[in-house]
Design an enzyme around this catalytic site. Sequence first.
Site, mmCIF file in Angstrom:
data_model
loop_
_atom_site.group_PDB
_atom_site.id
_atom_site.type_symbol
_atom_site.label_atom_id
_atom_site.label_comp_id
_atom_site.label_asym_id
_atom_site.label_seq_id
_atom_site.Cartn_x
_atom_site.Cartn_y
_atom_site.Cartn_z
ATOM 1 N N GLU A 131 -19.836 -3.973 9.378
ATOM 2 C CA GLU A 131 -20.912 -3.351 10.679
ATOM 3 C C GLU A 131 -22.446 -3.645 10.936
ATOM 4 O O GLU A 131 -22.232 -3.925 12.596
ATOM 5 C CB GLU A 131 -21.754 -1.658 9.586
ATOM 6 C CG GLU A 131 -20.479 -0.872 9.609
ATOM 7 C CD GLU A 131 -19.881 -1.883 7.968
ATOM 8 O OE1 GLU A 131 -19.662 -2.213 7.919
ATOM 9 O OE2 GLU A 131 -18.895 -0.521 7.795
ATOM 10 N N ARG A 147 -25.675 -0.518 7.383
ATOM 11 C CA ARG A 147 -25.142 -1.930 6.848
ATOM 12 C C ARG A 147 -26.029 -2.709 7.216
ATOM 13 O O ARG A 147 -25.093 -3.836 7.691
ATOM 14 C CB ARG A 147 -23.398 -2.273 7.021
ATOM 15 C CG ARG A 147 -22.724 -1.874 5.428
ATOM 16 C CD ARG A 147 -23.451 -3.173 4.512
ATOM 17 N NE ARG A 147 -22.362 -2.566 3.004
ATOM 18 C CZ ARG A 147 -21.849 -2.984 2.780
ATOM 19 N NH1 ARG A 147 -21.037 -3.101 2.796
ATOM 20 N NH2 ARG A 147 -21.435 -2.557 0.748
ATOM 21 N N LYS A 198 1.117 -1.372 -0.303
ATOM 22 C CA LYS A 198 -0.138 0.425 0.405
ATOM 23 C C LYS A 198 0.577 1.332 0.322
ATOM 24 O O LYS A 198 1.827 1.513 0.575
ATOM 25 C CB LYS A 198 -0.940 -0.227 1.300
ATOM 26 C CG LYS A 198 -1.397 1.163 0.856
ATOM 27 C CD LYS A 198 -3.183 0.789 2.471
ATOM 28 C CE LYS A 198 -4.287 1.418 2.289
ATOM 29 N NZ LYS A 198 -5.349 1.114 2.677
HETATM 30 C C1 LIG Z 1 -12.532 4.695 0.490
HETATM 31 C C2 LIG Z 1 -13.219 4.023 2.836
HETATM 32 O O1 LIG Z 1 -14.770 4.260 2.714
HETATM 33 C C3 LIG Z 1 -12.839 2.294 2.428
HETATM 34 S S1 LIG Z 1 -11.473 1.962 2.298
HETATM 35 C C4 LIG Z 1 -11.803 1.284 3.661
HETATM 36 C C5 LIG Z 1 -10.192 -0.521 3.758
HETATM 37 C C6 LIG Z 1 -10.303 -1.416 2.379
HETATM 38 O O2 LIG Z 1 -9.039 -2.112 2.740
HETATM 39 P P1 LIG Z 1 -9.106 -2.807 1.369
HETATM 40 O O3 LIG Z 1 -7.758 -3.780 1.927
HETATM 41 O O4 LIG Z 1 -10.042 -3.560 0.725
HETATM 42 O O5 LIG Z 1 -8.313 -1.716 0.135
HETATM 43 P P2 LIG Z 1 -7.020 -1.133 0.676
HETATM 44 O O6 LIG Z 1 -7.189 0.299 1.096
HETATM 45 O O7 LIG Z 1 -6.169 -1.037 -0.857
HETATM 46 O O8 LIG Z 1 -6.044 -1.707 1.122
HETATM 47 C C7 LIG Z 1 -12.394 1.594 4.610
HETATM 48 C C8 LIG Z 1 -12.823 0.187 5.694
HETATM 49 N N1 LIG Z 1 -13.239 2.498 4.182
HETATM 50 C C9 LIG Z 1 -15.271 2.189 5.382
HETATM 51 C C10 LIG Z 1 -15.782 1.827 4.464
HETATM 52 C C11 LIG Z 1 -16.257 0.955 5.763
HETATM 53 N N2 LIG Z 1 -17.185 0.474 5.443
HETATM 54 C C12 LIG Z 1 -17.337 0.018 4.636
HETATM 55 C C13 LIG Z 1 -18.477 -0.730 4.022
HETATM 56 N N3 LIG Z 1 -17.249 0.421 3.224
HETATM 57 C C14 LIG Z 1 -15.813 1.163 3.562
HETATM 58 N N4 LIG Z 1 -15.946 2.098 2.347
#
Ligand SMILES: CC(=O)c1sc(CCOP(=O)(O)OP(=O)(O)O)c(C)[n+]1Cc1cnc(C)nc1N
Length: 614
Positions: A360, A388, A277
Site C-alpha cells: 500500500e 499501511r 492454490k
Molecule cells: C486475507 C487477505 O486479506 C488477503 S490474502 C491476500 C493474498 C495473499 O497472497 P499469498 O500469496 O500470500 O497467499 P495465498 O492466498 O496462499 O496465495 C491479500 C492481498 N489479502 C488482502 C491484504 C492486502 N493488504 C495487506 C497489507 N494485507 C492483506 N491481507
Amino acid sequence: MILDKVNSPEDLKRLSLEELLLLAEEIRSEIIRVTAQNGGHLASSLGAVELVLALHRVFDSPRDRILFDVGHQAYAHKLVTGRKDRFHTLRKEGGISGFTKVSESPHDAITAGHASTSLANALGMVLARDLMGEDYHVVAVIGDGALTGGMALAALNKIGELQKRMLIVLNDNEMSISENVGALNKYFKELQIRKWVQDAEKLGKNILERISPQLFGLVDRAKEAAKLLLHQENPFYAWGIRYVGPVDGHDLKGLVHILEHLKALDGPTLLHVVTKKGKGYKVAEADPIYWHGPPGFDPKKPEKVSKGYTWSQAFGDAVTELAHMEPRLFVLTPAMREGSGLVRYSLEHPERYLDVGICEDVAVTTAAGLALRGMKPIVAIYSTFLQRAYDQVIHDVAIENLPVVFAIDRAGIVGADGATHHGVFDIAYLRTVPNLQIAAPKDALELRAMLKKALEVGGPVAIRYPRDNVERAPEGVWPEIAWGKWEVLKEGTEAYILAFGKTLKYALEAAGDDPRVGVVNARFLKPLDREMLRALSRYKLLTVEDHQRMGGFGSAVLEALNEMGLKPEVQVLGLPDRFFEHGAIPSLHRQAGIDAEGIRKALAAMGVAVVHER
Ligand SMILES: CC(=O)c1sc(CCOP(=O)(O)OP(=O)(O)O)c(C)[n+]1Cc1cnc(C)nc1N
Ligand SMILES: [Mg+2]
C-alpha cells in the site's frame, strides 16, 4: 477418521506416512465442509494442507514457533492444533478466527490478517531466543503474494545480515488474490520451469566437490563463482539467505524429508515450495480467484454466488466511465483488483491501471509521482490496508497538496474478517492531515458526483464507503454536488441526527416519521458544513458513524461547535474504545449501539423518545 486421533501436532508424529496422506484428504474435506457453511479462505487453505502437516510432523509446536503470514491459509493448522471440535465456528461471532490469533491458541505464533508481517516477527523471535539462550526453531510460512510486501523484503535484508538460524518457507502458488505481480514472481516462475538451473547446479557442485581438498580455497572460490554463475540473479543469495528449491509443496513425504534436513542447518534458509492454490477441489483449482474467499456454497454442487451489486462495483463502474472522459485518470490497487471492483476498469483501461502488489505504501507514493507529473491518480484501497500507507499520505501527498483521490472501500465494520480488517480508524488518522478532504456518499449516485468533483477540486480527497450492497446508479449520470455542504433529508422540531456514511440508513429508520427528529446526510467531514451546523445548533444533536468514536466524525463536530462557541446538547455515537472481533455486521453494529435501536436509545436519553411501531 484419522483426524479423530489428532488432538495435537504430537499425534502426527505417531502416524505412518500412509495415515498422514489419508489425514490430508480428511482435512481437505473438513475445510471444504466448514467453508461451504461459513465462507472463508478456501483455496489458500486447501493449497497449504501438505505443507502444514509436514511442518507439524517435523517441528514441535508450540515449543517451535510456526508463523503463517496473513494467517488465512492456516485452516489445516487449526485442525491439527486442538481446534477441530470448534472448527465449525470458523469466522462466526464467538467462534474461532479465520486467521491465526495468539489469544486463540499457543500454537498460533502471531496474530495475522494483514500481509507481510511474518518475517519481521520471526526475526524478533530468533533475536529473543538467542538472547535468552533458548533453543527452538522459528519457521515463517509466507506466500508469494505476501512476499511482494515491503515489510517482508526489508526483513529479508536484515535476516540475511544477522544470519540467525531460522527457516522461511515460501509458499509459491503464483497467486495473490488475483494473479501475483512483480519481478520476483516472474523469476520464481522461471525458476520452476528452468529445470536445467537445478540440474546444472547439481552437476556443478558434484564436479566441484571432486576437486582435491588441497585446493580448498579454490574450491570455495569456485563454489562462490558457481553460485554466482548459476544463481547470479537469485536474490536470496544476494540477501545472504540459503535458497533451497523449488520443491513440490504437495509431496508430503518429500517435504518431511527436506524439512528434517533443513532443521539441522544453521543460519537463515529459505525453502521455496510450489503449491497449487485450491489443491484437491476442482472448482478452486480452476478458479482460485473466486474461490480465494467464497461466501457459503453447496459443497456437492459448488457454484459461484452473486453477492448483489456492491459499493465496490459502483466505484468500479464510475471510474471506468470517468476514465473515458478524463484521459489523465490513473487507478492503482495494492493487490485488491476484485475486492475493489476494478476488474472491468483493468480490462477497459489497462494502460492506466496498476496493481502494485501487496504494498500500500508503494501504491500511495506512486500515485504521488503520477500526480507530480500531471496525472489524476485514484488509489483504490481498503480502509484497513490504508493504515499501511499513513506516512505516505502525509509526506508524499498532503504536504504538497497533490491531487490524489483515495477511494476507501470497506470503511467501517466488515464482518467475518474481524479485528484485523475492520476499517474503523481512517477518519481519525486522516482528518488531522492538513489539505486532505474527507467525504462519505449516501448512495451510488452521490459516489459518482463526489468522484467526479474530487478530480476537479484539487488536492487530496478521501471518499469512504462501506462493505455493503448499494442500488446501482444509471450509467452516464453525473449529478452536481455542493462540495462541503450537508443535506437535510428530514426536518425535525427537537433533535437532529447527523449521520456520516453507512449509518444514514439507521438514522432514517430510527427517526421514522416522528416530527420531532430530523436527519442530516452529513456527507462531508472535512470541510465540515459549519454553516448548517451553526443553524442546527439550536436543536439537540446526535452524531452517528461506523468508526471508532474517538477521533471520528463526532469528534470533528464537537471541535467545530467549540470553535464556534456553540454549546448545544450533543451525543456522539460510534464504536467504543476496544477491538471488535469477527461476526455479522448488523450484530456488531448492534453491539456498538450505532444501529437504529442504539440511535433511538440515545435519543430517548436526550428526552426525545421516538415512538416506534415494531
Ligand atoms: C486475507 C487477505 O486479506 C488477503 S490474502 C491476500 C493474498 C495473499 O497472497 P499469498 O500469496 O500470500 O497467499 P495465498 O492466498 O496462499 O496465495 C491479500 C492481498 N489479502 C488482502 C491484504 C492486502 N493488504 C495487506 C497489507 N494485507 C492483506 N491481507
Ligand atoms: Mg500466493
